[in-house]
Design a protein around this motif. Sequence first.
Motif, PDB file in Angstrom:
ATOM      1  N   SER A   1      26.728 -27.988  13.867  1.00  0.00           N
ATOM      2  CA  SER A   1      26.311 -26.694  14.403  1.00  0.00           C
ATOM      3  C   SER A   1      26.344 -26.723  15.929  1.00  0.00           C
ATOM      4  N   TYR A   2      25.849 -27.811  16.520  1.00  0.00           N
ATOM      5  CA  TYR A   2      25.847 -27.948  17.980  1.00  0.00           C
ATOM      6  C   TYR A   2      27.257 -27.847  18.547  1.00  0.00           C
ATOM      7  N   LYS A   3      28.210 -28.496  17.884  1.00  0.00           N
ATOM      8  CA  LYS A   3      29.582 -28.474  18.369  1.00  0.00           C
ATOM      9  C   LYS A   3      30.346 -27.228  17.908  1.00  0.00           C
ATOM     10  N   GLY A   4      29.751 -26.429  17.032  1.00  0.00           N
ATOM     11  CA  GLY A   4      30.407 -25.221  16.544  1.00  0.00           C
ATOM     12  C   GLY A   4      31.493 -25.509  15.521  1.00  0.00           C
ATOM     13  N   VAL A   5      31.367 -26.600  14.796  1.00  0.00           N
ATOM     14  CA  VAL A   5      32.361 -26.976  13.793  1.00  0.00           C
ATOM     15  C   VAL A   5      31.938 -26.392  12.444  1.00  0.00           C
ATOM     16  N   PRO A   6      32.820 -25.595  11.812  1.00  0.00           N
ATOM     17  CA  PRO A   6      32.476 -25.064  10.487  1.00  0.00           C
ATOM     18  C   PRO A   6      32.247 -26.213   9.499  1.00  0.00           C
ATOM     19  N   HIS A   7      31.223 -26.078   8.676  1.00  0.00           N
ATOM     20  CA  HIS A   7      30.902 -27.132   7.710  1.00  0.00           C
ATOM     21  C   HIS A   7      30.084 -26.560   6.561  1.00  0.00           C
ATOM     22  N   LYS A   8      29.979 -27.332   5.515  1.00  0.00           N
ATOM     23  CA  LYS A   8      29.167 -26.960   4.362  1.00  0.00           C
ATOM     24  C   LYS A   8      28.267 -28.143   4.035  1.00  0.00           C
ATOM     25  N   SER A   9      26.990 -27.898   3.810  1.00  0.00           N
ATOM     26  CA  SER A   9      26.047 -28.963   3.459  1.00  0.00           C
ATOM     27  C   SER A   9      25.686 -28.853   1.982  1.00  0.00           C
ATOM     28  N   GLU A  10      25.508 -30.000   1.358  1.00  0.00           N
ATOM     29  CA  GLU A  10      25.036 -30.048  -0.022  1.00  0.00           C
ATOM     30  C   GLU A  10      23.877 -31.021  -0.103  1.00  0.00           C
ATOM     31  N   TRP A  11      22.819 -30.635  -0.816  1.00  0.00           N
ATOM     32  CA  TRP A  11      21.646 -31.481  -0.979  1.00  0.00           C
ATOM     33  C   TRP A  11      21.901 -32.468  -2.102  1.00  0.00           C
ATOM     34  N   ILE A  12      21.540 -33.726  -1.868  1.00  0.00           N
ATOM     35  CA  ILE A  12      21.597 -34.753  -2.899  1.00  0.00           C
ATOM     36  C   ILE A  12      20.203 -35.357  -2.997  1.00  0.00           C
ATOM     37  N   GLU A  13      19.634 -35.361  -4.196  1.00  0.00           N
ATOM     38  CA  GLU A  13      18.329 -35.993  -4.406  1.00  0.00           C
ATOM     39  C   GLU A  13      18.460 -37.487  -4.148  1.00  0.00           C
ATOM     40  N   GLY A  14      17.390 -38.117  -3.680  1.00  0.00           N
ATOM     41  CA  GLY A  14      17.416 -39.538  -3.366  1.00  0.00           C
ATOM     42  C   GLY A  14      17.926 -40.402  -4.499  1.00  0.00           C
ATOM     43  N   ASN A  15      17.504 -40.104  -5.730  1.00  0.00           N
ATOM     44  CA  ASN A  15      17.941 -40.922  -6.852  1.00  0.00           C
ATOM     45  C   ASN A  15      19.390 -40.648  -7.252  1.00  0.00           C
ATOM     46  N   ASP A  16      20.020 -39.631  -6.672  1.00  0.00           N
ATOM     47  CA  ASP A  16      21.422 -39.311  -6.967  1.00  0.00           C
ATOM     48  C   ASP A  16      22.362 -39.713  -5.838  1.00  0.00           C
TER      49      ASP A  16
ATOM     50  N   MET B   1       5.963 -39.853   5.194  1.00  0.00           N
ATOM     51  CA  MET B   1       6.876 -39.018   4.408  1.00  0.00           C
ATOM     52  C   MET B   1       6.379 -38.883   2.974  1.00  0.00           C
ATOM     53  N   HIS B   2       5.945 -39.976   2.400  1.00  0.00           N
ATOM     54  CA  HIS B   2       5.477 -39.938   1.021  1.00  0.00           C
ATOM     55  C   HIS B   2       4.287 -38.996   0.887  1.00  0.00           C
ATOM     56  N   ALA B   3       3.394 -39.035   1.849  1.00  0.00           N
ATOM     57  CA  ALA B   3       2.198 -38.195   1.796  1.00  0.00           C
ATOM     58  C   ALA B   3       2.518 -36.711   1.936  1.00  0.00           C
ATOM     59  N   GLN B   4       3.604 -36.368   2.647  1.00  0.00           N
ATOM     60  CA  GLN B   4       3.859 -34.964   2.955  1.00  0.00           C
ATOM     61  C   GLN B   4       5.114 -34.359   2.334  1.00  0.00           C
ATOM     62  N   LEU B   5       6.143 -35.172   2.069  1.00  0.00           N
ATOM     63  CA  LEU B   5       7.437 -34.576   1.752  1.00  0.00           C
ATOM     64  C   LEU B   5       8.024 -34.902   0.383  1.00  0.00           C
ATOM     65  N   VAL B   6       7.336 -35.612  -0.460  1.00  0.00           N
ATOM     66  CA  VAL B   6       7.912 -35.982  -1.752  1.00  0.00           C
ATOM     67  C   VAL B   6       8.177 -34.732  -2.570  1.00  0.00           C
ATOM     68  N   MET B   7       9.405 -34.618  -3.073  1.00  0.00           N
ATOM     69  CA  MET B   7       9.779 -33.489  -3.899  1.00  0.00           C
ATOM     70  C   MET B   7       9.576 -33.857  -5.362  1.00  0.00           C
ATOM     71  N   PRO B   8       9.115 -32.921  -6.179  1.00  0.00           N
ATOM     72  CA  PRO B   8       8.810 -33.246  -7.570  1.00  0.00           C
ATOM     73  C   PRO B   8       9.977 -33.859  -8.344  1.00  0.00           C
ATOM     74  N   THR B   9      11.201 -33.380  -8.158  1.00  0.00           N
ATOM     75  CA  THR B   9      12.323 -33.892  -8.948  1.00  0.00           C
ATOM     76  C   THR B   9      12.690 -35.318  -8.586  1.00  0.00           C
ATOM     77  N   GLY B  10      12.406 -35.748  -7.392  1.00  0.00           N
ATOM     78  CA  GLY B  10      12.760 -37.098  -6.994  1.00  0.00           C
ATOM     79  C   GLY B  10      11.563 -38.004  -6.797  1.00  0.00           C
ATOM     80  N   SER B  11      10.372 -37.547  -7.190  1.00  0.00           N
ATOM     81  CA  SER B  11       9.169 -38.287  -6.830  1.00  0.00           C
ATOM     82  C   SER B  11       9.090 -39.670  -7.469  1.00  0.00           C
ATOM     83  N   ALA B  12       9.488 -39.833  -8.729  1.00  0.00           N
ATOM     84  CA  ALA B  12       9.415 -41.157  -9.353  1.00  0.00           C
ATOM     85  C   ALA B  12      10.349 -42.126  -8.647  1.00  0.00           C
TER      86      ALA B  12
END
Length: 134
Positions: free
Chosen positions: A4-19, A108-119
């Motif tokens: 974004s800073y450089k103005g380069v078109p891109h697409k982001s995809e989220w990957i869960e930690g266990n994936d 991070m564990h105390a504040q950001l753990v997502m339910p799908t990747g928590s285990a």
Amino acid sequence: FLYSYKGVPHKSEWIEGNDTGAGAQHVRAPPTRHQRGGTPVYTVPILVDPRTETALTDSLPLTLALERVHPDMPTLFPPGSEDTIAMFDPTVMHSVVMELTPMVILRMHAQLVMPTGSAFSHRSREHLLHGRLE
């Protein structure tokens, strides 16, 4: 962020930690590193260039590649500093960052753990800490 800073078109995809490993292997991304026994370790970010279908991993190599491919856009490093930064990065990662890792993981564990990747998150963080999160 850098794209974004450089103005380069891109697409982001989220990957869960266990994936992360499966996702990296799916796009033929190289391991970020190997454990002592030779087991590959995959981390994000991962960049796949749609023109060449080449995958890169790890923040610094991605940043250096972005700077080489798009040098005419806002620069990320002072001119001629890439070699120094490339030398400095492993030193910081293996000393300062590793010392701060337990504190960061606990926060991070105390504040950001997502339910799908928590285990997975719980197990992998305890492995890094060599102890319990609680």
